[in-house]
Design a protein around this motif. Structure first.
Motif, PDB file in Angstrom:
ATOM      1  N   GLY A   1      49.396  42.475  47.857  1.00 27.76           N
ATOM      2  CA  GLY A   1      49.239  41.089  48.286  1.00 27.76           C
ATOM      3  C   GLY A   1      49.177  40.099  47.148  1.00 27.76           C
ATOM      4  N   SER A   2      49.014  40.575  45.931  1.00 30.24           N
ATOM      5  CA  SER A   2      48.920  39.666  44.793  1.00 30.24           C
ATOM      6  C   SER A   2      50.311  39.225  44.341  1.00 30.24           C
ATOM      7  CB  SER A   2      48.150  40.315  43.634  1.00 30.24           C
ATOM      8  OG  SER A   2      48.728  41.543  43.272  1.00 30.24           O
ATOM      9  N   SER A   3      50.328  38.260  43.440  1.00 31.08           N
ATOM     10  CA  SER A   3      51.574  37.731  42.896  1.00 31.08           C
ATOM     11  C   SER A   3      51.342  37.299  41.460  1.00 31.08           C
ATOM     12  CB  SER A   3      52.083  36.553  43.732  1.00 31.08           C
ATOM     13  OG  SER A   3      51.121  35.511  43.754  1.00 31.08           O
TER      14      SER A   3
ATOM     15  N   ARG B   1      44.235  36.546  47.716  1.00 31.24           N
ATOM     16  CA  ARG B   1      45.103  37.720  47.897  1.00 31.24           C
ATOM     17  C   ARG B   1      44.863  38.329  49.267  1.00 31.24           C
ATOM     18  NH1 ARG B   1      44.621  43.161  47.788  1.00 31.24           N
ATOM     19  NH2 ARG B   1      42.407  43.083  47.287  1.00 31.24           N
ATOM     20  N   LEU B   2      43.613  38.412  49.670  1.00 33.92           N
ATOM     21  CA  LEU B   2      43.276  38.980  50.976  1.00 33.92           C
ATOM     22  C   LEU B   2      43.712  38.055  52.113  1.00 33.92           C
ATOM     23  CD1 LEU B   2      39.747  40.342  50.075  1.00 33.92           C
ATOM     24  CD2 LEU B   2      41.821  41.687  50.463  1.00 33.92           C
ATOM     25  N   LEU B   3      43.605  36.754  51.895  1.00 33.50           N
ATOM     26  CA  LEU B   3      44.068  35.819  52.925  1.00 33.50           C
ATOM     27  C   LEU B   3      45.564  35.985  53.171  1.00 33.50           C
ATOM     28  CD1 LEU B   3      42.134  32.487  52.165  1.00 33.50           C
ATOM     29  CD2 LEU B   3      41.410  34.515  53.447  1.00 33.50           C
ATOM     30  N   LEU B   4      46.313  36.269  52.112  1.00 34.06           N
ATOM     31  CA  LEU B   4      47.753  36.513  52.270  1.00 34.06           C
ATOM     32  C   LEU B   4      48.007  37.747  53.131  1.00 34.06           C
ATOM     33  CD1 LEU B   4      48.924  35.798  48.612  1.00 34.06           C
ATOM     34  CD2 LEU B   4      49.410  34.393  50.615  1.00 34.06           C
ATOM     35  N   LEU B   5      47.187  38.766  52.960  1.00 33.31           N
ATOM     36  CA  LEU B   5      47.331  39.957  53.803  1.00 33.31           C
ATOM     37  C   LEU B   5      47.086  39.617  55.259  1.00 33.31           C
ATOM     38  CD1 LEU B   5      45.464  42.765  51.784  1.00 33.31           C
ATOM     39  CD2 LEU B   5      47.892  42.205  51.752  1.00 33.31           C
TER      40      LEU B   5
ATOM     41  N   ILE C   1      48.976  46.899  55.854  1.00 31.55           N
ATOM     42  CA  ILE C   1      47.684  46.459  55.310  1.00 31.55           C
ATOM     43  C   ILE C   1      46.876  47.620  54.718  1.00 31.55           C
ATOM     44  CG2 ILE C   1      45.455  45.438  55.911  1.00 31.55           C
ATOM     45  CD1 ILE C   1      46.955  43.480  57.704  1.00 31.55           C
ATOM     46  N   PRO C   2      46.771  48.793  55.374  1.00 26.58           N
ATOM     47  CA  PRO C   2      46.048  49.902  54.712  1.00 26.58           C
ATOM     48  C   PRO C   2      46.645  50.257  53.353  1.00 26.58           C
ATOM     49  CG  PRO C   2      46.369  50.385  57.040  1.00 26.58           C
ATOM     50  CD  PRO C   2      47.194  49.152  56.740  1.00 26.58           C
ATOM     51  N   GLY C   3      47.973  50.281  53.268  1.00 28.01           N
ATOM     52  CA  GLY C   3      48.624  50.564  51.996  1.00 28.01           C
ATOM     53  C   GLY C   3      48.317  49.514  50.943  1.00 28.01           C
ATOM     54  N   ALA C   4      48.191  48.249  51.387  1.00 33.59           N
ATOM     55  CA  ALA C   4      47.864  47.175  50.449  1.00 33.59           C
ATOM     56  C   ALA C   4      46.495  47.400  49.814  1.00 33.59           C
ATOM     57  CB  ALA C   4      47.905  45.830  51.168  1.00 33.59           C
ATOM     58  N   PHE C   5      45.532  47.867  50.609  1.00 33.25           N
ATOM     59  CA  PHE C   5      44.200  48.146  50.054  1.00 33.25           C
ATOM     60  C   PHE C   5      44.246  49.325  49.091  1.00 33.25           C
ATOM     61  CE2 PHE C   5      42.704  45.404  53.425  1.00 33.25           C
ATOM     62  CZ  PHE C   5      41.576  44.806  52.858  1.00 33.25           C
TER      63      PHE C   5
ATOM     64  N   PHE D   1      43.217  49.165  45.143  1.00 38.74           N
ATOM     65  CA  PHE D   1      42.263  50.088  44.524  1.00 38.74           C
ATOM     66  C   PHE D   1      42.863  50.711  43.271  1.00 38.74           C
ATOM     67  CE2 PHE D   1      40.450  54.455  44.276  1.00 38.74           C
ATOM     68  CZ  PHE D   1      39.145  54.092  43.942  1.00 38.74           C
ATOM     69  N   GLN D   2      44.131  51.124  43.365  1.00 40.28           N
ATOM     70  CA  GLN D   2      44.813  51.675  42.196  1.00 40.28           C
ATOM     71  C   GLN D   2      44.879  50.656  41.062  1.00 40.28           C
ATOM     72  OE1 GLN D   2      48.520  52.869  44.252  1.00 40.28           O
ATOM     73  NE2 GLN D   2      48.140  54.920  43.479  1.00 40.28           N
ATOM     74  N   ARG D   3      45.178  49.422  41.422  1.00 42.59           N
ATOM     75  CA  ARG D   3      45.285  48.377  40.387  1.00 42.59           C
ATOM     76  C   ARG D   3      43.938  48.152  39.704  1.00 42.59           C
ATOM     77  NH1 ARG D   3      44.288  43.028  40.775  1.00 42.59           N
ATOM     78  NH2 ARG D   3      44.483  42.992  43.057  1.00 42.59           N
ATOM     79  N   PHE D   4      42.862  48.105  40.484  1.00 46.66           N
ATOM     80  CA  PHE D   4      41.541  47.915  39.889  1.00 46.66           C
ATOM     81  C   PHE D   4      41.234  49.027  38.891  1.00 46.66           C
ATOM     82  CE2 PHE D   4      40.300  45.815  44.139  1.00 46.66           C
ATOM     83  CZ  PHE D   4      40.774  44.587  43.701  1.00 46.66           C
TER      84      PHE D   4
END
Length: 342
Positions: free
Chosen positions: A141-143, A237-241, A250-254, A258-261
């Motif tokens: 969801g980020s850019s 980012r979450l609002l975009l989701l 959406i589950p994949g986005a989370f 998590f991987q990015r963090f």
């Protein structure tokens, strides 16, 4: 409304404590080679004297005063409503434009009827690196700015991008009439990504013009790696989701988030790279986790409102789920690339 205004451009500048930077911005707009240009400044209750300086130094510029800081998106919408034009240019108060920037964006957006926006080539303040040539999107969801910190001689091909960075961009008024203006709940950051999803799903495209040059003092008002910015970037980012992603994604986005963090923490520890590494120069990792929790709670509280806007956006949506996924193949970057982003 677009109306019968030829090719008039309305340039909207949102000012909040812009200091002398906003004066440089406005002077660059007044120096444009494009002749049919109107300039509107929306001041979000500045306290640094910049509002009075605008009145004194730029009497031809129309000034709209807000009684409080209403946020970027809401202030942009106010500016859009106060002028009539065929195109709308948005320019940050800490950016300034090459003399031909508006002309080049108008020339590019006119090439095909489906072009509803035009992205400029935004360089860092010293002109040494690229800041953004449109935006890239990520599956969480980020850019981020396309080409950030690459040499200035890169990305010199005119081509379609996901959306424009609204530090300096051009919109077609007819597109805005169809999809609406900025979502005021974003307040600041990711507003243009929201606009990008809406215009892509409604069938509009964004063209990038490498000859439309602008310069930007990155995050002058909020700070490049401040807690304020970290909160709004993560929350939005979450609002975009909530607003745009198919439920199945959406589950994949989370999972990607998590991987990015984890990657950001690893990179900040290993070689001091990435946005988190810069954040940790002045703030602790614990502080970052606290911001993350507050951002998620705030986004959850806004979920009902976002779902209503999701339903409203569906009325003009022409893009099936499979085509939505393809946006990430065309305009996306990997989770690792996003973790490295500075």
């Amino acid at each position: 409304m677009a109306g019968n205004f030829g090719n008039r451009v309305l340039a909207v500048v949102v000012n909040y404590n812009g200091g002398r930077a906003v004066a440089r911005c406005l002077q660059s707009l007044l120096d444009q080679t494009y002749s049919d240009l109107e300039i509107v400044v929306v001041d979000n209750a500045s306290t640094d004297g910049s509002e009075a300086a605008i009145v004194k130094e730029f009497p031809s510029v129309r000034l709209i005063r807000n009684q409080s800081n209403s946020g970027w998106g809401n202030a942009c919408n106010m500016g859009l409503e106060k002028g009539e034009s065929h195109y709308v240019a948005l320019v940050n108060n800490d950016a300034w434009l090459d003399r031909d920037c508006i002309s080049e964006m108008v020339a590019a957006i006119q090439k095909r009827p489906e072009y509803g926006s035009c992205a400029s080539k935004i360089l860092t303040a010293d002109g040494a690196k690229i800041e953004a040539c449109g935006l890239n999107i990520v599956l969480d969801g980020s850019s981020c700015g396309r080409g950030r910190l690459l040499p200035t001689d890169r990305l010199d091909e005119e081509k379609e991008v996901f959306c424009a960075n609204d530090c300096c961009c051009l919109y077609k008024r007819t597109m805005l009439d169809e999809i609406g203006g900025y979502d005021p709940d974003f307040f600041i950051y990711c507003d243009e990504t929201d606009m990008g999803y809406r215009h892509q799903m409604a069938g509009w495209k964004c063209i990038y013009s490498p000859s439309a040059l602008a310069f930007h003092s990155h995050s002058l008002a909020a700070g490049s790696y401040s807690p304020f910015k970290a909160f709004y970037v993560e929350r939005n980012r979450l609002l975009l989701l909530w607003k745009h992603f198919p439920v199945s994604m959406i589950p994949g986005a989370f999972w990607h988030a998590f991987q990015r963090f984890l990657l950001q923490v690893w990179l900040s520890e290993r070689n001091k790279k990435g946005a988190l590494a810069h954040f940790r120069k002045e703030h602790s990792l614990l502080n970052g986790l606290s911001i993350l929790m507050r951002a998620h709670l705030s986004a959850l509280m806004l979920l009902p409102r976002m779902l209503k806007r999701r339903k409203a956006a569906a009325r003009i949506r022409r893009m099936p789920t499979q085509e939505f996924r393809q946006l990430f193949r065309r305009f996306g970057i990997s989770t690792l690339e996003m973790a490295r982003y500075e």
